[in-house]
Design an enzyme around this catalytic site. Structure first.
Site, PDB file in Angstrom:
ATOM      1  N   ARG A  46      49.957  47.663  45.666  1.00 19.45           N
ATOM      2  CA  ARG A  46      49.417  46.461  45.020  1.00 19.45           C
ATOM      3  C   ARG A  46      49.002  45.463  46.094  1.00 19.45           C
ATOM      4  O   ARG A  46      47.995  44.792  46.001  1.00 19.45           O
ATOM      5  CB  ARG A  46      50.434  45.826  44.060  1.00 19.45           C
ATOM      6  CG  ARG A  46      49.927  44.519  43.485  1.00 19.45           C
ATOM      7  CD  ARG A  46      50.656  43.977  42.252  1.00 19.45           C
ATOM      8  NE  ARG A  46      51.977  44.469  42.018  1.00 19.45           N
ATOM      9  CZ  ARG A  46      53.084  44.034  42.670  1.00 19.45           C
ATOM     10  NH1 ARG A  46      52.990  43.101  43.584  1.00 19.45           N
ATOM     11  NH2 ARG A  46      54.257  44.549  42.390  1.00 19.45           N
ATOM     12  N   TYR A  98      26.800  34.258  32.462  1.00 22.85           N
ATOM     13  CA  TYR A  98      27.368  35.484  31.907  1.00 22.85           C
ATOM     14  C   TYR A  98      28.336  35.136  30.775  1.00 22.85           C
ATOM     15  O   TYR A  98      29.222  34.300  30.941  1.00 22.85           O
ATOM     16  CB  TYR A  98      28.070  36.256  33.025  1.00 22.85           C
ATOM     17  CG  TYR A  98      28.679  37.553  32.562  1.00 22.85           C
ATOM     18  CD1 TYR A  98      27.871  38.623  32.198  1.00 22.85           C
ATOM     19  CD2 TYR A  98      30.054  37.703  32.469  1.00 22.85           C
ATOM     20  CE1 TYR A  98      28.430  39.809  31.749  1.00 22.85           C
ATOM     21  CE2 TYR A  98      30.618  38.888  32.027  1.00 22.85           C
ATOM     22  CZ  TYR A  98      29.797  39.937  31.668  1.00 22.85           C
ATOM     23  OH  TYR A  98      30.344  41.110  31.229  1.00 22.85           O
ATOM     24  N   ASP A 170      28.532  32.993  41.724  1.00 21.79           N
ATOM     25  CA  ASP A 170      28.533  34.365  41.209  1.00 21.79           C
ATOM     26  C   ASP A 170      27.234  35.005  41.696  1.00 21.79           C
ATOM     27  O   ASP A 170      26.145  34.666  41.229  1.00 21.79           O
ATOM     28  CB  ASP A 170      28.619  34.330  39.675  1.00 21.79           C
ATOM     29  CG  ASP A 170      28.667  35.729  39.055  1.00 21.79           C
ATOM     30  OD1 ASP A 170      28.245  36.690  39.729  1.00 21.79           O
ATOM     31  OD2 ASP A 170      29.098  35.851  37.895  1.00 21.79           O
ATOM     32  N   LYS A 195      27.902  46.208  38.942  1.00 19.29           N
ATOM     33  CA  LYS A 195      26.451  46.172  38.766  1.00 19.29           C
ATOM     34  C   LYS A 195      25.741  46.778  39.989  1.00 19.29           C
ATOM     35  O   LYS A 195      25.917  47.945  40.252  1.00 19.29           O
ATOM     36  CB  LYS A 195      26.014  44.745  38.458  1.00 19.29           C
ATOM     37  CG  LYS A 195      26.920  44.007  37.449  1.00 19.29           C
ATOM     38  CD  LYS A 195      26.913  44.643  36.065  1.00 19.29           C
ATOM     39  CE  LYS A 195      28.033  44.121  35.153  1.00 19.29           C
ATOM     40  NZ  LYS A 195      28.121  42.673  35.000  1.00 19.29           N
TER      41      LYS A 195
HETATM   42  C1  LIG Z   1      29.139  41.785  34.589  1.00 19.04           C
HETATM   43  C2  LIG Z   1      29.215  40.421  35.141  1.00 19.04           C
HETATM   44  C3  LIG Z   1      30.446  39.759  35.311  1.00 19.04           C
HETATM   45  C4  LIG Z   1      31.768  40.394  34.901  1.00 19.04           C
HETATM   46  O1  LIG Z   1      32.070  41.517  35.664  1.00 19.04           O
HETATM   47  P1  LIG Z   1      32.879  42.809  35.099  1.00 19.04           P
HETATM   48  O2  LIG Z   1      32.888  43.723  36.282  1.00 19.04           O
HETATM   49  O3  LIG Z   1      32.138  43.326  33.923  1.00 19.04           O
HETATM   50  O4  LIG Z   1      34.252  42.319  34.740  1.00 19.04           O
HETATM   51  C5  LIG Z   1      30.424  38.487  35.845  1.00 19.04           C
HETATM   52  N1  LIG Z   1      29.265  37.880  36.183  1.00 19.04           N
HETATM   53  C6  LIG Z   1      28.067  38.480  36.024  1.00 19.04           C
HETATM   54  C7  LIG Z   1      26.825  37.763  36.428  1.00 19.04           C
HETATM   55  C8  LIG Z   1      28.001  39.756  35.496  1.00 19.04           C
HETATM   56  O5  LIG Z   1      26.796  40.333  35.316  1.00 19.04           O
END
Ligand SMILES: *Cc1c(COP(=O)(O)O)cnc(C)c1O
Length: 381
Positions: A46, A98, A170, A195
Site C-alpha cells: 500500500r 467532468y 485537471d 483516458k
Molecule cells: C474521467 C475523468 C475523471 C475521472 O477519472 P476516473 O479515472 O474515471 O476516475 C476526471 N476528470 C476528467 C476530465 C475525466 O475525463
C-alpha cells in the site's frame, strides 16, 4: 530528455536481477526484511510497490514535476486532494467540468463542511473576486467538458500566487503532450490516466504530480493512510500505454483537425466546438498554452432536435457510442442524456450544452473512414 524520449525511458531501468527491459509486475503485498527495519526500501505494497514507483517517476518527468503519485482512479486522486482541506475551507472551481468531479465536490465533500463555488473562468479577475481568507484551492479543468472552452492557466496562477491558494489543474483532456500546468504556475496537476495516458480503454487509474516537497509528503501520507492505490498489473498497463503517448497524440490532433474542419463545412451541422479554430473565443489562449489542439470535438445540429442526435448516434459504425475518451478507438457520446444528464436543462443551455450536442473523442483510425462514417450517419437528416 525531450518528450518522445521521456515517455519511453523516464523512471524506467532494466531490472537489475535479470536485465528484463520491461518493468516487471511486482505482484507482491510484502517484502522480506533481513532484520527488523533492515529492508531494501519496500515494506508493504500500500505504501510502495516498485512497478508503481516506476510509473510515478515517469509521470513526474512527463509533467516536468518532482513528485508523482498514482491512485486507483482519477476520482481517487481527486478524493485524496480534497483531504488536504478541512471544514470551513473554500474551493473555487470551473463550472463546465467532468460530472464526477462536480458530484464529489457538491455531494460528498460539501457534507464535510467544504464550500465550493462553480463559476465560468474566462476572466481571472472573476476568480479573484470570490477569494476570501477561507479559500484554499482553485480547481481548473481545461479544455472544459463538453464545451471545449480554454482557461488561461497562467492568468489564474498569478491570482492564486498573489493570494497564496493552491491552483490544481485537471490535465486529463490535454495530457502532458499538449500542456504542462506546473510550468504555467499551477501547484498541482491531476490526471485520469484511464483516458489518453493509458490510451487503450483497458484500465482505470488516476495520478497527481506536484513540485513542492512538503505538499508531496502530505499527499504520500494520505495515499498510504487512505489506501486508494492501483495494483501493479494496472501500473504496468499504463506504463506500456504511455510509451506511445506522443505518437498517438500526434495522430489524435491530426485526425481531430480534419474532422473538425469536415464538420464545420457540413450543411447539417450548426456549430463545432474545437479550440483550434481561429474564431473559437479562446483560440489565442489555446495557442499560447497548448502545443496543439487535441482530438476532442463537440458539435450541434441545425434545428437542434434531440431525436436527430439520437439517430446519428445510433447510425455511427466506426464511432462507438460509449462513455469515456482518449482511447485509440473513436468514441461518441451525448452529454445531455449521458454524462451531463443530472444538470437541469436551463443550466445546460446557459453554457451552450443543447439537446443536439454530440461529443466526439476522435481516435487514431484512418481519417477517411472516420469522415465517411460521419457522412453516412448525417445523411438523410
Ligand atoms: C474521467 C475523468 C475523471 C475521472 O477519472 P476516473 O479515472 O474515471 O476516475 C476526471 N476528470 C476528467 C476530465 C475525466 O475525463
Amino acid at each position: 530528455m525531450k518528450f518522445g524520449t521521456k515517455v519511453i525511458h523516464a523512471g524506467i531501468n532494466a531490472d537489475p536481477s535479470t536485465g528484463a527491459i520491461m518493468t516487471p509486475i511486482f505482484q507482491t503485498s510484502t517484502y522480506v526484511q533481513r532484520s527488523p527495519g533492515d529492508h531494501k526500501g519496500y515494506e508493504y505494497s500500500r505504501t510502495h510497490n516498485p512497478t508503481r514507483t516506476a510509473l510515478q517517476q515517469n509521470l513526474a518527468a512527463l509533467e516536468n514535476g518532482k513528485h508523482g503519485l498514482c491512485f486507483a482512479s482519477g476520482m481517487a486522486a481527486i478524493d485524496t486532494l480534497m483531504k488536504l482541506l478541512k471544514p470551513g475551507d473554500e474551493v473555487i472551481s470551473t463550472n463546465d467540468l467532468y460530472g464526477g468531479t462536480y458530484r464529489i465536490f457538491a455531494r460528498v465533500f460539501s457534507k464535510f463542511g467544504i464550500k465550493f463555488h462553480f463559476i465560468p473562468m474566462n476572466n481571472p479577475f472573476e476568480v479573484e473576486k470570490l477569494i476570501t481568507e477561507n479559500t484554499k484551492m482553485i480547481w481548473v479543468e481545461t479544455p472544459t467538458n463538453p464545451m471545449m472552452n480554454i482557461i488561461d492557466v497562467a492568468g489564474i496562477a498569478a491570482v492564486a500566487k498573489k493570494h497564496q491558494v493552491w491552483l490544481a489543474v485537471d490535465n486529463t483532456f490535454a495530457t502532458p503532450f499538449l500542456q504542462n500546468p506546473l510550468e504555467l504556475g499551477a501547484d498541482i496537476v491531476m490526471h485520469s490516466l484511464t483516458k489518453y495516458l493509458a490510451g487503450h480503454s483497458d484500465v482505470v487509474m488516476g495520478a497527481i504530480v506536484v513540485n513542492d516537497d512538503k505538499l508531496a509528503e502530505e499527499l504520500s501520507f494520505l495515499q498510504n493512510a487512505c489506501g486508494a492505490i492501483p495494483g501493479p498489473q494496472d501500473c504496468f498497463l499504463v506504463l506500456r500505454g504511455i510509451k506511445t503517448l506522443h505518437v498517438r497524440m500526434e495522430r489524435h490532433c491530426q485526425n481531430g483537425k480534419t474532422i473538425a474542419a469536415y464538420l464545420k463545412n457540413h450543411p447539417k451541422v450548426e456549430k463545432v466546438y474545437w479550440p483550434g479554430f481561429e474564431d473559437h473565443p479562446n483560440h489565442a489562449v489555446a495557442k499560447e498554452q497548448m502545443n496543439d489542439f487535441g482530438g476532442m470535438i463537440s458539435f450541434t445540429l441545425k434545428g437542434n432536435k434531440l431525436e436527430d442526435a439520437v439517430s446519428i448516434l445510433e447510425k455511427f459504425k466506426v464511432f462507438v457510442l460509449a462513455e469515456s475518451l482518449g482511447g485509440v478507438e473513436s468514441l461518441c457520446g451525448h452529454p445531455a442524456t449521458m454524462t451531463h444528464a443530472s444538470i437541469p436543462k436551463e443550466e445546460r443551455e446557459k453554457v451552450g450544452l443543447s439537446d443536439s450536442l454530440i461529443r466526439l473523442s476522435v481516435g487514431i483510425e484512418d481519417v477517411e473512414d472516420l469522415k465517411n462514417d460521419i457522412a453516412q450517419a448525417l445523411k438523410g437528416l
